[in-house]
Design a protein around this motif. Sequence first.
Motif, PDB file in Angstrom:
ATOM      1  N   HIS A 233       2.016 123.119  65.864  1.00 33.74           N
ATOM      2  CA  HIS A 233       3.343 122.994  66.470  1.00 33.74           C
ATOM      3  C   HIS A 233       3.530 124.097  67.501  1.00 33.74           C
ATOM      4  CE1 HIS A 233       5.887 120.492  63.383  1.00 33.74           C
ATOM      5  NE2 HIS A 233       5.080 119.755  64.121  1.00 33.74           N
ATOM      6  N   MET A 234       4.039 123.724  68.630  1.00 33.77           N
ATOM      7  CA  MET A 234       4.418 124.683  69.667  1.00 33.77           C
ATOM      8  C   MET A 234       5.930 124.882  69.549  1.00 33.77           C
ATOM      9  SD  MET A 234       1.553 125.437  71.159  1.00 33.77           S
ATOM     10  CE  MET A 234       1.646 125.940  72.880  1.00 33.77           C
ATOM     11  N   LYS A 235       6.295 126.023  69.001  1.00 40.56           N
ATOM     12  CA  LYS A 235       7.704 126.313  68.742  1.00 40.56           C
ATOM     13  C   LYS A 235       7.918 127.812  68.839  1.00 40.56           C
ATOM     14  CE  LYS A 235      11.176 125.615  65.104  1.00 40.56           C
ATOM     15  NZ  LYS A 235      11.343 125.101  63.727  1.00 40.56           N
ATOM     16  N   ASP A 236       9.031 128.219  69.398  1.00 39.78           N
ATOM     17  CA  ASP A 236       9.268 129.625  69.708  1.00 39.78           C
ATOM     18  C   ASP A 236      10.448 130.160  68.904  1.00 39.78           C
ATOM     19  OD1 ASP A 236       8.838 132.040  71.025  1.00 39.78           O
ATOM     20  OD2 ASP A 236       8.786 131.108  73.014  1.00 39.78           O
ATOM     21  N   ALA A 237      10.486 131.477  68.766  1.00 33.04           N
ATOM     22  CA  ALA A 237      11.585 132.159  68.083  1.00 33.04           C
ATOM     23  C   ALA A 237      11.795 133.519  68.730  1.00 33.04           C
ATOM     24  CB  ALA A 237      11.291 132.318  66.594  1.00 33.04           C
ATOM     25  N   ALA A 238      13.011 134.020  68.621  1.00 38.52           N
ATOM     26  CA  ALA A 238      13.338 135.339  69.165  1.00 38.52           C
ATOM     27  C   ALA A 238      14.069 136.151  68.107  1.00 38.52           C
ATOM     28  CB  ALA A 238      14.212 135.205  70.412  1.00 38.52           C
ATOM     29  N   VAL A 239      13.630 137.381  67.917  1.00 42.93           N
ATOM     30  CA  VAL A 239      14.330 138.317  67.042  1.00 42.93           C
ATOM     31  C   VAL A 239      15.417 138.983  67.866  1.00 42.93           C
ATOM     32  CG1 VAL A 239      14.114 140.416  65.662  1.00 42.93           C
ATOM     33  CG2 VAL A 239      12.346 138.643  65.547  1.00 42.93           C
ATOM     34  N   THR A 240      16.643 138.940  67.352  1.00 45.67           N
ATOM     35  CA  THR A 240      17.807 139.421  68.121  1.00 45.67           C
ATOM     36  C   THR A 240      18.605 140.438  67.307  1.00 45.67           C
ATOM     37  OG1 THR A 240      19.043 137.474  67.347  1.00 45.67           O
ATOM     38  CG2 THR A 240      17.984 137.328  69.507  1.00 45.67           C
ATOM     39  N   LEU A 241      17.915 141.306  66.587  1.00 48.89           N
ATOM     40  CA  LEU A 241      18.577 142.307  65.756  1.00 48.89           C
ATOM     41  C   LEU A 241      19.453 143.220  66.616  1.00 48.89           C
ATOM     42  CD1 LEU A 241      15.592 143.286  63.438  1.00 48.89           C
ATOM     43  CD2 LEU A 241      17.510 141.768  62.895  1.00 48.89           C
ATOM     44  N   ASP A 242      20.655 143.483  66.113  1.00 45.93           N
ATOM     45  CA  ASP A 242      21.608 144.294  66.880  1.00 45.93           C
ATOM     46  C   ASP A 242      22.111 145.503  66.100  1.00 45.93           C
ATOM     47  OD1 ASP A 242      23.212 143.113  64.990  1.00 45.93           O
ATOM     48  OD2 ASP A 242      24.509 142.060  66.405  1.00 45.93           O
ATOM     49  N   GLY A 243      21.433 145.813  64.996  1.00 44.70           N
ATOM     50  CA  GLY A 243      21.868 146.920  64.163  1.00 44.70           C
ATOM     51  C   GLY A 243      22.913 146.531  63.146  1.00 44.70           C
ATOM     52  N   ARG A 244      23.394 145.307  63.224  1.00 46.41           N
ATOM     53  CA  ARG A 244      24.435 144.834  62.310  1.00 46.41           C
ATOM     54  C   ARG A 244      23.919 143.717  61.403  1.00 46.41           C
ATOM     55  NH1 ARG A 244      28.862 141.094  62.498  1.00 46.41           N
ATOM     56  NH2 ARG A 244      30.704 141.922  61.402  1.00 46.41           N
ATOM     57  N   SER A 245      23.110 142.822  61.976  1.00 47.75           N
ATOM     58  CA  SER A 245      22.553 141.702  61.217  1.00 47.75           C
ATOM     59  C   SER A 245      21.092 141.995  60.883  1.00 47.75           C
ATOM     60  CB  SER A 245      22.657 140.405  62.014  1.00 47.75           C
ATOM     61  OG  SER A 245      21.965 140.538  63.247  1.00 47.75           O
ATOM     62  N   GLY A 246      20.527 141.189  59.997  1.00 49.84           N
ATOM     63  CA  GLY A 246      19.148 141.418  59.576  1.00 49.84           C
ATOM     64  C   GLY A 246      18.308 140.160  59.664  1.00 49.84           C
ATOM     65  N   LEU A 247      17.043 140.297  59.277  1.00 51.79           N
ATOM     66  CA  LEU A 247      16.116 139.181  59.359  1.00 51.79           C
ATOM     67  C   LEU A 247      16.406 138.082  58.342  1.00 51.79           C
ATOM     68  CD1 LEU A 247      12.696 140.944  60.027  1.00 51.79           C
ATOM     69  CD2 LEU A 247      14.066 139.608  61.619  1.00 51.79           C
ATOM     70  N   LEU A 248      17.214 138.358  57.336  1.00 51.53           N
ATOM     71  CA  LEU A 248      17.524 137.340  56.340  1.00 51.53           C
ATOM     72  C   LEU A 248      18.587 136.351  56.819  1.00 51.53           C
ATOM     73  CD1 LEU A 248      17.397 139.388  53.023  1.00 51.53           C
ATOM     74  CD2 LEU A 248      15.578 138.121  54.179  1.00 51.53           C
ATOM     75  N   GLY A 249      19.127 136.564  58.001  1.00 54.34           N
ATOM     76  CA  GLY A 249      20.001 135.572  58.612  1.00 54.34           C
ATOM     77  C   GLY A 249      21.477 135.719  58.351  1.00 54.34           C
ATOM     78  N   SER A 250      21.864 136.581  57.417  1.00 56.23           N
ATOM     79  CA  SER A 250      23.284 136.904  57.186  1.00 56.23           C
ATOM     80  C   SER A 250      24.151 135.697  56.817  1.00 56.23           C
ATOM     81  CB  SER A 250      23.882 137.586  58.432  1.00 56.23           C
ATOM     82  OG  SER A 250      23.087 138.675  58.837  1.00 56.23           O
ATOM     83  N   HIS A 251      23.539 134.618  56.318  1.00 60.99           N
ATOM     84  CA  HIS A 251      24.266 133.370  56.029  1.00 60.99           C
ATOM     85  C   HIS A 251      24.950 132.815  57.269  1.00 60.99           C
ATOM     86  CE1 HIS A 251      23.451 133.397  51.775  1.00 60.99           C
ATOM     87  NE2 HIS A 251      24.011 134.579  51.606  1.00 60.99           N
ATOM     88  N   LEU A 252      24.421 133.126  58.436  1.00 58.19           N
ATOM     89  CA  LEU A 252      24.944 132.579  59.685  1.00 58.19           C
ATOM     90  C   LEU A 252      24.111 131.370  60.093  1.00 58.19           C
ATOM     91  CD1 LEU A 252      25.494 135.907  61.671  1.00 58.19           C
ATOM     92  CD2 LEU A 252      27.259 134.481  60.596  1.00 58.19           C
ATOM     93  N   ASP A 253      24.760 130.329  60.583  1.00 55.90           N
ATOM     94  CA  ASP A 253      24.045 129.145  61.046  1.00 55.90           C
ATOM     95  C   ASP A 253      23.171 129.473  62.252  1.00 55.90           C
ATOM     96  OD1 ASP A 253      25.189 127.565  59.100  1.00 55.90           O
ATOM     97  OD2 ASP A 253      26.795 126.822  60.415  1.00 55.90           O
ATOM     98  N   PHE A 254      22.133 128.662  62.455  1.00 60.34           N
ATOM     99  CA  PHE A 254      21.344 128.795  63.675  1.00 60.34           C
ATOM    100  C   PHE A 254      22.264 128.650  64.889  1.00 60.34           C
ATOM    101  CE2 PHE A 254      17.991 127.257  60.723  1.00 60.34           C
ATOM    102  CZ  PHE A 254      17.145 128.351  60.824  1.00 60.34           C
ATOM    103  N   GLY A 255      22.055 129.493  65.859  1.00 64.33           N
ATOM    104  CA  GLY A 255      22.866 129.466  67.068  1.00 64.33           C
ATOM    105  C   GLY A 255      24.117 130.307  67.004  1.00 64.33           C
ATOM    106  N   ALA A 256      24.448 130.838  65.819  1.00 70.86           N
ATOM    107  CA  ALA A 256      25.670 131.640  65.692  1.00 70.86           C
ATOM    108  C   ALA A 256      25.498 132.993  66.369  1.00 70.86           C
ATOM    109  CB  ALA A 256      26.015 131.845  64.220  1.00 70.86           C
ATOM    110  N   PRO A 257      26.491 133.470  67.116  1.00 68.44           N
ATOM    111  CA  PRO A 257      26.404 134.807  67.710  1.00 68.44           C
ATOM    112  C   PRO A 257      26.210 135.861  66.617  1.00 68.44           C
ATOM    113  CG  PRO A 257      28.269 133.592  68.607  1.00 68.44           C
ATOM    114  CD  PRO A 257      27.755 132.789  67.456  1.00 68.44           C
ATOM    115  N   GLY A 258      25.347 136.833  66.883  1.00 72.66           N
ATOM    116  CA  GLY A 258      25.118 137.910  65.940  1.00 72.66           C
ATOM    117  C   GLY A 258      24.043 137.643  64.915  1.00 72.66           C
TER     118      GLY A 258
END
Length: 330
Positions: A233-258
Motif C-alpha cells: 500500500h502506498m499511504k502517507d502519514a505525518a506526525v504533528t506533535l505540538d507539545g500538547r497531544s501525543g502519539l496515542l491520538g488523544s481520543h481525537l478523530d482523524f482530521g481533528a485540529p491538535g
Amino acid sequence: MSRRVTLFTGQWADLPLADVAARAAGFGYDGLELACWGDHLDVGRAAADPGYCAAQRALLEAQGLGCWAISNHLAGQLVCDPNDERSDAFAPAALAGDAEGKRAWAVEAMKDTARAARSLGVPVVCGFTGSPIWHLLYSFPPVSPAAIDAGFARFAELWQPILDVFEECGVRFALEVHPTEIAFDVVTAARALDAVGRRAAFGFNFDPSHLQWQGIDPVRFIDEFPDRIYHVHMKDAAVTLDGRSGLLGSHLDFGAPGRGWDFRSVGRGDVDFEAIIRALNRIGYQGPLSVEWEDSGMDREHGARESCEFVRQIDFPPSGRAFDAAFEQA
C-alpha cells in the motif's frame, strides 16, 4: 519496467464499482484493489458463482483496468477481535451484539475470500486478523507473558484453518500490519509469523503509514521480511506533535485540529517513498503499488489523481548493472 499502480476501493465503497472504475481509469490507474464490501465484491457470490466473477472482471476490463489483489479487512478483523458493538456493521445485521456469532461468520467469510480470489484469478488477499490482546498494549494492570503467549496462540488457532483454505486455493493472505491487529510492528510481525509456523500462505501487506507514526523505519520492515511482502500500500502519514497531544491520538478523530498524527495524501507526509522503492527493488518485489488514499483535509478525487501521478513519478526499476561497469578492465 515500472510496477502497476492500483487504487484500493475501500475508501470509495459508498459508490458503485462501475462508477469507481470509470473514475480510477480517468485518474490514470492501471487497476483496482477491490474491497470486499459495498457492491465491489461479494465474496460469498464470488466463491460460488464463476459468472459473477467474470462479470466483475468484465466491468473492470471495460475501463482498461486489471485486478491483482482483493481486500477483506472487515471480516478479517472479526476473526480475533473481542467483537463489541463497534463492529456490528461489519457482519450481517442479525448478528449484532453476538460476539461469537460474528466470529464464526467471519471465519467462513475469510475462507470464502480465498475461494473468491481463486475464482477471480487474483493471487493475494489483503486484510486484517484482529487481535485478542491489543487491549493489553499498556501493561497496567500488569500483563503476564503468559497472557501474551495465549493471545498469539489464539490467533494461530483461529487462523490456521483459514490459511489451510488459502493454501488449497493457491492464494496468499497478506496481513496489513497495523495497530489493533495481532502484528503492528516488526517485533509482533515476526512473532505472528512464528505463531503460524511461518507457512507460505501468510505474509504481509506492507503499508508504511502505520509504521511511520509509531517511529518504526518502514525500510527496516521490508529488510526484515523480504520474502513476506506480498502486497504494498502506498499511504502517507505525518506526525504533528505540538507539545500538547501525543502519539496515542488523544481520543481525537482523524482530521481533528491538535491531533498528534494523521494520514496524508501520498507524498505529503513524512514517509520517504524513494527509500521504500529502493528497498522494494532490493527484494525483487514486482507486485502492484496500491494507493490507499486517506486524507481528511483534501478532496478525495484530487487526492486520488495526484497520488497516482506521484507514485508513477517516484517508482523506478532497479539497475541491471553497476553504473561504473564501463570502466572495468577486460
